[in-house]
Design an enzyme around this catalytic site. Structure first.
Site, PDB file in Angstrom:
ATOM      1  N   GLY A  24       0.804  -1.217   0.000  1.00 36.94           N
ATOM      2  CA  GLY A  24       0.000   0.000   0.000  1.00 36.94           C
ATOM      3  C   GLY A  24       0.831   1.259   0.000  1.00 36.94           C
ATOM      4  CE  LYS A  75       5.233   1.109  -4.937  1.00 37.10           C
ATOM      5  NZ  LYS A  75       5.581  -0.103  -4.257  1.00 37.10           N
ATOM      6  NE  ARG A 128      15.267   5.260  -5.049  1.00 36.74           N
ATOM      7  CZ  ARG A 128      15.708   4.535  -4.023  1.00 36.74           C
ATOM      8  NH1 ARG A 128      17.003   4.343  -3.861  1.00 36.74           N
ATOM      9  NH2 ARG A 128      14.866   4.003  -3.166  1.00 36.74           N
ATOM     10  CG  ASN A 129      10.404   2.950  -9.299  1.00 38.86           C
ATOM     11  OD1 ASN A 129      11.051   2.046  -9.796  1.00 38.86           O
ATOM     12  ND2 ASN A 129      10.151   3.019  -7.998  1.00 38.86           N
TER      13      ASN A 129
END
Length: 352
Positions: free
Chosen positions: A144, A199, A271-272
């Site tokens: 989550g 995600k 960072r993603n």
């Protein structure tokens, strides 16, 4: 109250000290070999240098080679706060140190690739410890939307705790809940864990839109590229559902906090998302890693590289519908072939 040993002194592992200490639990924070400076700071001043906060009084810091001392014989719960790349290392530490079953909860995000399917990391840890020591660990995972910096200053945070042993998961919810940390129960281990891992992967694609805006011709009204990001976000949720269903999970996890909620938070920054921005500007994954993000751990990219062969094998075998996963396929190609991320707009779903 309980004694909790956290293995991994990075931002998320350390942020978990807040609800634990606020509930009165004793906390021992053990760093990895990469966390020596963090533990030195916690011992000297109580401050966590990456979270930029003082951890609650009563958090005791230990270096990685002091894990056995921290664990002792009185630890009631182990929190694994290591990165996905550190899971094998953590399994080694557990196997060489545990003398009896100690419950474990993982906040690590990732999947373990098998030949024909993906395995949730908690299942992987439990299976390896059982195989090597004979010890059956009660194990759970937390998923989550939870930004460590927000939790570290007690911002309102909702998470999901999942386990095959629901009474254990409920015990953890009761143990952690505060007036700002609100865990909910879920029996959907594989669904929650796929959402928690992917995600990060799909946030790369959502982040592409903001970076690509910099390559687009300027308009007189200085329009942004949020519409494009929303289309990608929607497709990511659709593809998460495909991945979760194929592994026996439920859609509830996808449209709830583990999926849509966590993807929303992850796509805002981090960072993603920054990798996605760079891909949107026209850089490849390797050019980004060798340049503006040199030295950064990018969990979503590492996941993609790790699971690419398994996902492609599942598509070939028909256990995954290749036509339903155009964004997944594009991301895998960009990450493993070091090519530009080409968003396949025309292949996105058209259903209501």
């Amino acid at each position: 109250m309980s004694t909790v040993t956290i293995l991994g002194a990075g931002v998320m592992g350390s942020a978990m000290c807040l609800p634990l200490r606020d509930r009165g639990h004793a906390v021992r924070l053990v760093g990895t070999h990469l966390d020596r400076d963090i533990i030195d700071s916690v011992r000297a001043t109580g401050r966590h240098p990456r979270l930029n906060v003082k951890l609650p009084d009563g958090v005791a810091g230990y270096q990685h080679d002091e894990f056995a001392t921290a664990l002792g014989s009185d630890t009631d719960l182990i929190v694994l706060g290591i990165s996905s790349a550190g899971v094998a290392w953590a399994i080694d530490r557990l196997c060489e140190t545990l003398k009896a079953a100690v419950p474990v909860v993982m906040i690590t995000k990732g999947m373990h690739p098998e030949a024909t399917r993906l395995t949730a990391l908690p299942d992987r840890v439990a299976a390896e410890v059982k195989r090597r020591t004979g010890i059956a660990l009660p194990i759970a995972a937390i998923g989550g939307p939870c930004i460590a910096g927000e939790l570290a200053v007690r911002r309102q945070t909702g998470t999901v705790i999942t386990s095959h042993e629901l009474p254990f998961a409920q015990q953890l919810c009761d143990m952690l809940e505060t007036d700002y940390y609100h865990p909910r129960l879920s029996p959907d281990v594989i669904g929650v864990e796929i959402c928690a891992a992917f995600k990060n992967f799909f946030a790369i694609a959502v982040g592409w839109a903001a970076g690509h805006l910099e390559k687009m011709a300027a308009t007189e009204n200085r329009a942004f590229n949020h519409n494009a990001a929303a289309i990608i976000f929607d497709q990511a949720i659709r593809e998460l559902m495909v991945l979760v269903r194929a592994h026996g999970g439920t859609e509830h996890s996808v449209w709830g906090m583990p999926g849509a909620g966590d993807l929303y938070v992850t796509a805002q920054a981090g960072r993603n998302s920054r990798l996605g921005n760079n891909l949107g500007r026209g850089l490849t994954y390797r050019q980004t890693k060798d340049g503006p993000m040199k030295g950064d751990t990018i969990e979503g990219a590492e996941l993609g590289v790790t699971v690419a062969a398994t996902l492609r094998a599942m598509m070939t075998a028909g256990t995954l519908d290749r036509k339903a996963l155009p964004l997944t396929a594009a991301l895998l190609d960009a990450l493993t072939n070091d090519t530009a991320l080409d968003i396949p707009w025309a292949a996105f779903h058209r259903s209501a």
